[in-house]
Design a protein around this motif. Structure first.
Motif, PDB file in Angstrom:
ATOM      1  N   LEU A  13       0.822  -1.199   0.000  1.00 31.03           N
ATOM      2  CA  LEU A  13       0.000   0.000   0.000  1.00 31.03           C
ATOM      3  C   LEU A  13       0.864   1.260   0.000  1.00 31.03           C
ATOM      4  O   LEU A  13       1.992   1.267   0.496  1.00 31.03           O
ATOM      5  CB  LEU A  13      -0.909   0.005   1.230  1.00 31.03           C
ATOM      6  CG  LEU A  13      -1.835  -1.216   1.388  1.00 31.03           C
ATOM      7  CD1 LEU A  13      -2.726  -1.038   2.602  1.00 31.03           C
ATOM      8  CD2 LEU A  13      -2.641  -1.461   0.139  1.00 31.03           C
ATOM      9  N   THR A 206      -4.253   1.135  -2.612  1.00 29.98           N
ATOM     10  CA  THR A 206      -4.999   1.184  -1.368  1.00 29.98           C
ATOM     11  C   THR A 206      -5.683  -0.163  -1.133  1.00 29.98           C
ATOM     12  O   THR A 206      -5.583  -1.075  -1.954  1.00 29.98           O
ATOM     13  CB  THR A 206      -6.068   2.288  -1.446  1.00 29.98           C
ATOM     14  OG1 THR A 206      -7.037   1.923  -2.442  1.00 29.98           O
ATOM     15  CG2 THR A 206      -5.444   3.630  -1.815  1.00 29.98           C
ATOM     16  N   HIS A 210      -5.490  -2.295  -5.430  1.00 33.62           N
ATOM     17  CA  HIS A 210      -4.077  -2.644  -5.311  1.00 33.62           C
ATOM     18  C   HIS A 210      -3.720  -3.693  -6.357  1.00 33.62           C
ATOM     19  O   HIS A 210      -4.577  -4.445  -6.831  1.00 33.62           O
ATOM     20  CB  HIS A 210      -3.755  -3.171  -3.904  1.00 33.62           C
ATOM     21  CG  HIS A 210      -4.622  -4.317  -3.484  1.00 33.62           C
ATOM     22  ND1 HIS A 210      -4.372  -5.631  -3.831  1.00 33.62           N
ATOM     23  CD2 HIS A 210      -5.753  -4.344  -2.738  1.00 33.62           C
ATOM     24  CE1 HIS A 210      -5.300  -6.406  -3.317  1.00 33.62           C
ATOM     25  NE2 HIS A 210      -6.155  -5.663  -2.655  1.00 33.62           N
TER      26      HIS A 210
END
Length: 940
Positions: A13, A206, A210
């Motif tokens: 992330l 995120t 992702h």
């Protein structure tokens, strides 16, 4: 699985936000993923390119977007700038599903789901409908005007509905309405205008979006494709190969010249498809797309219309069952004016019917001669099969009916066992011996004189009465009479005397679609295309009056009305026999298939080879192998056997066996063998060479083998051996397909990582791509070797492939003409090498074309049985047939593969055609491809 590691990726992330500039205010980043089916956000996450490689990267001025397009997904992200401190509520509305994520600060890693519309893809809202679902409205969130908050909006649209997505917000006061967030309160995450499409380091990752999200989503749903299950073939290439010296001279050599080779045979344009034959495989490789047969049942070689109407009931034989009154045929005791299909009762000697008396012929359905006026008294409490009280006339009719009912399908079917009935009178059997039973259908064109009296009073089966018609009339007959008389007859105890479920339940309402089996057969016996209204039942219908018809019209009610209680009393529902059983024989539908290249069925898999044939060939080979090597090899498993059939001269086999050497080391054997059916003349066995056999080609003397084994000769086909380490060149022309070029390069790097095989080369021919630096991407990838060739001008597939092949110097290496949108299995190199033999074999594996919204982990689609664009051939053979046709296919593509196939076959090469497991062609957008241009310039 070696083709793609099943382990879930570790989330990477984005913790630290990129530097922000005041000039970013007024817009948000917008990424578009086109041509991807489904209406749920999870469908968007299954896209291979999500979220790093969108089709389009642009910006939007407010959080309310409606492109008026279909089958796409959107990712809108950036920052929200609150206009005051306080508690805010957010709501999202969309068609179809959407998700709104909001971070507690500027970091994308802290984004959490705040509001959403649906999860299944079937939920939607109207524009501005912010309170339809409870999930649409977020909880109150404390925001500060001095900060910016990262947000992310995901939207998925299918091919229906008015596409839109919008986000509204309000200060936390229930009386306030939601207002769309406009440009005054949003800003970009970063400026992407100067970045190439393969520059993805800046894209935030995120929990909502992702890389590798398609792996997460695929593991949530277990797919039904059998091809996804592990198979030893997929990783057999990793097993060490047996030493070449161990298999030399195991079998005697023999000339290999199959009769289906069409060397120098004149082939019309694009007719080479008719000279390509399929190979048989063992064991089952599960390439049959069984999970797609709900839409396509062509494997069963039945007409789709036939299957839709009748199903597979012809393969089933229903067991005999007890008599059911709804399955009786119509029994007529008078032969006049009927077409006869006679069924003799058991024990009746004379085949001729007994002529009834003339007076009996005047009645439509009167009793047979000898039975007139005779009635069998019944117990007043007795009920018939339908639960109705039996009348005296019913009893009289019953005494005349035979013990066995005649099947509705007619013919000579066995009759079911007799049903229980009252004890017959002593004179019943003599009377039955005098009667003749007719299974009939009405003769068209003849009129029957109206009967004087109804013999069998009847009932109607539906709340909505059907107008009665004369038995032979096209329109209802009007005769003088009183309606009261007929009403009195209706009030008598009724009886469904004769008939079938099909006639009563379907024909009266005009539904002409028969149910499989019984109804279709009934129509043949009891209907006529020349007649107008269909007959509801063979009851007394001649005394209908005009006044009664008007009265019946007034009494008509809806099928769902409860006003007519006496009509609902006669309602009969379809009866289901839950105890019906049947017999069936084992059917191997594979035996109905041939090795002809079937271009009509794209869900059937590779042809299956019988186990007995494989065991016989493998046993002979193992015996000869151990004779030569002193019995040091033990067969562990038969991994794969492929057979090319030639019924005239012999069958060619590829044996792939897992062996134990001296009981310790496991080795791999993969060799071609030939089962020679007969020894032809010398000129027949020399590959059509009129000068005799080729130098070094010695034909074995089959005498010893034939006497020793008493079967066809198992031998080693000359000049038919494959090289396990030959170089393979993948040639791919590209232009402005950055996301797919990057994916192809990544797949090739992954192939090298899994196989550790350095004997392949990637040749990319770039037609002035301006959306990425292709050469730099090749340089950065971990590839064993690559070549980059840049060409100017419009995209030309044939010219690009030819230019790539021309860069290859070694004529004894393999060229694989390739496409960009391909998912390769880990054994692709081994498969190409096994099926390409210089001067003998070329390879055209069949790829599975994935449908919209499908991925290699959820492979819905079909086999591309018509396509030959993915083609493996030795460089020397490619040059010998003339290469690509660059003159005729200059400004277009499509058909160049068939034209090349024609010339390959004419040169005397075989083309091996097999469906390759886990070999997929990705579904992709045609927009922006190659030389395509938008109709209108894009507006900012």
């Amino acid at each position: 699985r070696a083709d793609r590691a099943p382990a879930l990726p570790r989330l990477n992330l984005t913790q630290q936000a990129l530097p922000w500039n005041e000039q970013y205010k007024g817009k948000a980043n917008l990424h578009v993923f086109e041509d991807w089916c489904g209406g749920a956000v999870r469908h968007l996450r299954k896209n291979l390119h999500f979220p790093l490689f969108p089709h389009t990267r642009t910006t939007v001025k407010k959080l309310a977007v409606s492109p008026k397009w279909k089958n796409y997904g959107l990712r809108i992200f950036g920052y929200i700038h609150p206009f005051k401190d306080g508690d805010f509520q957010f709501s999202v509305a969309s068609d179809d599903n959407s998700e709104f994520w909001l971070s507690s600060d500027a970091s994308p890693a802290n984004a959490r789901l705040a509001a959403s519309v649906g999860k299944l893809g079937t939920e939607w809202t109207a524009p501005g409908e912010f309170t339809k679902f409870s999930s649409q409205v977020s909880k109150p969130l404390r925001l500060m005007s001095s900060r910016r908050y990262y947000f992310e909006l995901l939207h998925k649209q299918d091919d229906r509905g008015s596409d839109h997505v919008e986000v509204g917000w309000r200060v936390f006061l229930p009386s306030l309405k939601f207002e769309v967030i406009d440009s005054s309160y949003i800003s970009l995450y970063t400026d992407e205008s100067a970045l190439k499409m393969n520059h993805v380091e800046h894209i935030p990752q995120t929990l909502a979006s992702h890389s590798g999200s398609y792996l997460w989503e695929a593991q949530r749903d277990e797919h039904g494709a059998d091809m996804l299950k592990p198979d030893p073939r997929d990783t057999f290439f990793l097993t060490p190969a047996i030493e070449a010296s161990r298999v030399e001279n195991v079998l005697v050599p023999c000339a290999y010249s199959p009769t289906y080779v069409v060397k120098d045979f004149p082939i019309a344009r694009y007719q080479g498809l008719q000279f390509v034959y399929l190979s048989f495989v063992y064991p089952n490789d599960f390439t049959r797309l069984t999970h797609m047969e709900t839409e396509n049942k062509c494997f069963y070689r039945e007409s789709p219309l036939y299957l839709e109407r009748f199903g597979f009931y012809k393969y089933m034989k229903m067991d005999e069952e007890e008599e059911d009154p709804r399955q009786r045929a119509f029994l007529f005791l008078s032969p006049d004016n009927f077409l006869e299909d006679e069924e003799e009762e058991e024990g009746v000697d004379s085949p001729e019917p007994t002529d009834p008396a003339p007076e009996a012929k005047e009645k439509s359905f009167g009793p047979a001669p000898g039975a007139k006026g005779k009635e069998t008294p019944l117990d007043p409490g007795e009920e018939d099969e339908l639960g109705l009280p039996a009348s005296a006339e019913r009893a009289g009719a019953r005494s005349l009916q035979p013990h066995h009912s005649v099947p509705i399908f007619g013919g000579k079917a066995k009759r079911p066992a007799p049903s229980p009935a009252p004890a017959p009178r002593g004179d019943a059997r003599p009377q039955k011996a005098q009667e003749k039973v007719y299974v009939t259908r009405l003769q068209p064109g003849k009129r029957r004189a109206p009967a004087r009296e109804p013999v069998f009073p009847g009932i109607f089966l539906y709340p909505k009465p059907v107008k009665k018609v004369h038995l032979r009339s096209r329109t209802p007959q009007k005769h003088p009479g009183t309606s009261g008389k007929l009403r009195a007859q209706r009030e008598l105890p009724g009886l469904l005397t004769l008939g079938t479920e099909g006639l009563f339940s379907r024909e009266t309402h005009g539904d002409t679609s028969p149910a499989p089996g019984r109804t279709a057969a009934t129509t043949g016996y009891n209907s006529s295309r020349s007649e107008g209204p269909r007959v509801t039942s063979f009851l007394k219908t001649s005394e209908t009056t005009a006044s009664q018809q008007e009265e019946e019209e007034e009494e008509e009610v809806s099928d769902y009305s409860y006003e007519a209680g006496e009509l609902q009393h006669g309602w009969l529902e379809d009866s289901i026999n839950w105890q019906r059983t049947f017999s069936v024989s084992s059917v191997d539908f594979e035996l109905l298939r041939s090795d002809w290249n079937d271009l009509r069925c794209n869900v059937s898999g590779n042809l299956q080879l019988s186990e007995s044939e494989v065991v016989d060939v493998v046993a002979q080979y193992m015996e000869r192998l151990n004779e030569k090597n002193g019995g040091i090899y033990t067969l562990l498993r038969i991994i794969n056997v492929e057979k090319r059939r030639d019924t005239a001269r012999g069958n060619r086999y590829l044996l792939e066996l897992e062996l134990a050497e001296r009981g310790q080391r496991t080795v791999r054997l993969s060799e071609y063998v030939y089962v020679l059916l007969h020894q032809g003349r010398q000129d027949d066995s020399a590959e059509g060479n009129p000068q005799g056999p080729a130098p070094g080609a010695t034909e074995p003397q089959p005498g010893t083998w034939s006497i020793l084994y008493g079967r066809p000769v198992l031998c080693r086909p000359l000049r038919l051996s494959w090289k396990q380490d030959v170089m393979v060149h993948f040639v791919v022309p590209v232009k402005n397909q950055a996301r797919w070029v990057q994916q192809f390069i990544s797949d090739m790097a992954h192939l090298y990582e899994v196989t550790k095989d350095a004997n392949f080369n990637v040749i990319l021919v770039d037609f002035d791509s301006d959306d990425m630096d292709v050469q730099k991407a090749l340089r950065d990838a971990r590839l064993p070797r690559y070549q980059y060739l840049r060409r100017s001008g419009n995209f030309e597939r044939s010219a690009g492939l030819q230019a790539g092949v021309d860069t290859i110097e070694d004529g004894h290496s393999i060229v694989f003409l390739c496409d960009l949108h391909i998912h390769f299995p880990a054994n692709i190199l081994d498969s190409i090498r096994k099926h390409c033999v210089e001067g003998k074999l070329a390879y055209a594996p069949i790829v599975m074309r994935l449908s919209c919204g499908s991925s290699p982990r959820e492979p819905n689609g079909y086999w591309e049985v018509n396509g030959f664009g993915l083609f493996g051939i030795y460089k020397s053979d490619f040059d010998r047939v003339g290469g690509m046709n660059t003159e005729e296919f200059r400004d277009r593509w499509g058909g160049e593969d068939w034209e090349l196939l024609d010339r390959v076959l004419q040169s005397g090469l075989e083309v091996e055609r097999l469906r390759l497991r886990n070999f997929y062609h990705y579904h992709h957008s045609k927009r922006g491809m190659w030389n395509a241009r938008p109709k209108k310039p894009l507006k900012e």
